[in-house]
Motif scaffolding. Structure first.
Motif, short mmCIF file in Angstrom:
data_model
loop_
_atom_site.label_atom_id
_atom_site.label_comp_id
_atom_site.label_asym_id
_atom_site.label_seq_id
_atom_site.Cartn_x
_atom_site.Cartn_y
_atom_site.Cartn_z
N GLU A 1 49.91 155.03 -5.65
CA GLU A 1 51.43 154.99 -5.87
C GLU A 1 52.39 155.71 -6.68
O GLU A 1 53.40 155.90 -6.73
CB GLU A 1 51.95 153.60 -5.61
CG GLU A 1 51.80 152.78 -6.86
CD GLU A 1 50.59 152.49 -7.58
OE1 GLU A 1 49.49 152.72 -7.02
OE2 GLU A 1 50.57 151.96 -8.54
N ASP B 1 44.42 157.62 6.96
CA ASP B 1 45.96 157.59 6.62
C ASP B 1 46.07 158.54 5.37
O ASP B 1 46.90 159.47 5.51
CB ASP B 1 46.61 156.22 6.51
CG ASP B 1 46.73 155.45 7.66
OD1 ASP B 1 46.78 156.23 8.83
OD2 ASP B 1 47.38 154.40 7.72
N TYR C 1 57.02 160.87 6.82
CA TYR C 1 56.85 160.73 5.33
C TYR C 1 58.28 160.81 4.72
O TYR C 1 59.04 161.39 5.27
CB TYR C 1 56.08 161.78 5.07
CG TYR C 1 54.51 161.86 5.31
CD1 TYR C 1 53.87 160.14 5.66
CD2 TYR C 1 53.84 162.77 5.51
CE1 TYR C 1 52.55 160.31 6.01
CE2 TYR C 1 52.63 162.69 6.13
CZ TYR C 1 51.84 161.62 6.14
OH TYR C 1 50.61 161.46 6.70
N ASN D 1 55.66 161.11 0.07
CA ASN D 1 55.18 159.70 0.03
C ASN D 1 54.88 159.12 1.50
O ASN D 1 55.65 159.43 2.54
CB ASN D 1 56.33 158.87 -0.49
CG ASN D 1 56.87 159.21 -1.92
OD1 ASN D 1 56.05 159.92 -2.38
ND2 ASN D 1 58.01 158.69 -2.37
N GLY E 1 55.79 156.35 2.37
CA GLY E 1 56.59 155.24 2.87
C GLY E 1 57.96 155.83 2.40
O GLY E 1 58.28 157.22 2.46
N THR E 2 58.67 155.04 1.56
CA THR E 2 60.10 155.45 1.30
C THR E 2 60.11 156.74 0.23
O THR E 2 59.06 156.73 -0.48
CB THR E 2 60.75 154.34 0.37
OG1 THR E 2 62.03 154.57 0.05
CG2 THR E 2 60.17 153.74 -0.64
N THR F 1 56.31 155.35 -6.62
CA THR F 1 57.00 154.83 -5.22
C THR F 1 57.61 153.53 -5.45
O THR F 1 56.98 152.80 -6.06
CB THR F 1 56.12 155.04 -3.89
OG1 THR F 1 55.24 154.11 -4.04
CG2 THR F 1 55.74 156.37 -3.90
N ASP G 1 58.01 151.46 -3.09
CA ASP G 1 57.36 150.85 -2.21
C ASP G 1 56.06 150.39 -2.39
O ASP G 1 55.19 149.77 -1.82
CB ASP G 1 57.76 150.72 -0.76
CG ASP G 1 57.24 152.30 -0.46
OD1 ASP G 1 56.39 152.94 -1.36
OD2 ASP G 1 57.37 152.69 0.84
N LYS H 1 53.70 152.37 -1.88
CA LYS H 1 52.68 153.03 -1.00
C LYS H 1 52.34 154.32 -1.76
O LYS H 1 52.91 154.87 -2.62
CB LYS H 1 53.40 153.39 0.30
CG LYS H 1 53.57 151.94 1.15
CD LYS H 1 54.26 152.32 2.54
CE LYS H 1 54.27 151.06 3.30
NZ LYS H 1 55.18 151.36 4.35
#
Ligand code: MF3
Ligand code: CO
Ligand code: CO
Length: 270
Positions: free
Chosen positions: A78, A123, A164, A210, A212-213, A227, A229, A231
């Motif tokens: 992250e 992923d 993303y 990223n 996520g956010t 990050t 979040d 992630k």
């Protein structure tokens, strides 16, 4: 002001680009479960100094910041950018982003990549693949006649197809005698906006993408960006030169350049 490089300057940019690319590939080959980022940092620093170059990051101190203490930025999972090396062994399933720069004969080369540690999830594989594709698409737009906004647009369009988050708090940059020169090169933008791209410009293009956010925060060490979040995040960077004929990637090893040229000749021959 954006500094256009002379032919002599470009030759020096090529030299330092190749030097730091060799360091990058050495580190890439060492990544496996059990190795620590501190070991990777030591190898990078020794290799850079042995070649008579300076690890540009050591002591790097933007206004109001504490000096950066390592030769490389090592950012795990992250962590987005500017991570500190430490003794914790990397483990199977992690991803690690390594960013590095050298100064040689007065010019700077800057490059980064994200690598899997052992076997990673599908992923994460996709995140790495797409982020590297974003880099190449950004480079492709780095042409005389285009504008800096075209680069960001190409990166953004590709990353958004996958949902993303595109980091906005950090950008690519012009590069030359200084690591960070004008212009800032955002990883988002609108076509036909921002500065005109001219021959002789050198850019460091560096999408930070990223899972996520897009939002980030900085840890208490004042440097490590993560990050919001938690992630994963990936980062790929090349230093390039804008020639009349198109972009030239400067941060390639001798071997990688030979491969590229072989591909070109075969295309012509075929
Ligand atoms: N290499 C980063 C960039 O790509 C800057 C790192 S600054 C440091 O622009 F101080 F963290 F090394
Ligand atoms: Co960098
Ligand atoms: Co950079």
């Amino acid at each position: 002001m954006i500094i256009a490089k002379s032919r002599k300057d470009l030759d020096r940019m090529r030299e330092v680009g190749e030097l730091i690319a060799e360091v990058r590939e050495t580190l890439r080959s060492m990544i496996e479960p059990g190795i620590s980022t501190l070991e990777l940092n030591e190898v990078a620093e020794k290799m850079i100094r042995k070649r008579g170059a300076i690890p540009t990051f050591v002591g790097y101190k933007p206004y109001g910041m504490t000096p950066f203490p390592f030769a490389i930025c090592a950012s795990v999972n992250e962590q987005v950018v500017h991570g500190f090396s430490n003794k914790t062994p990397l483990k199977n399933g992690d991803i690690v982003s390594l960013d590095m720069a050298a100064t040689y004969n007065g010019f700077v080369g800057d490059t980064a990549f994200t690598a899997p540690v052992g076997e990673i999830s599908d992923d994460l594989k996709q995140l790495l693949k797409v982020t590297e594709e974003c880099l190449l698409l950004g480079i492709e737009q780095s042409r005389v006649g285009n504008k800096v906004g075209d680069i960001g647009y190409a990166v953004q369009t590709h990353a958004e197809k996958y949902g993303y988050g595109i980091v906005r708090d950090y950008t690519g940059h012009g590069i030359g005698r200084n690591m960070h020169e004008a212009p800032q090169i955002a990883n988002y933008g609108r076509p036909g906006t921002r500065e005109k791209i001219r021959a002789g410009y050198c850019f460091a293009i560096e999408p930070m993408i990223n899972m996520g956010t897009h939002e980030t925060k900085t840890l208490d060490d004042k440097w490590t960006v993560v990050t919001k979040d938690g992630k994963a995040s990936a980062h790929f960077e090349h230093t390039i030169a804008i020639l009349e004929t198109g972009p030239e990637i400067l941060t390639l090893t001798k071997e990688q350049k030979a491969k590229q040229n072989k591909g070109k000749t075969e295309k012509v021959a075929g």
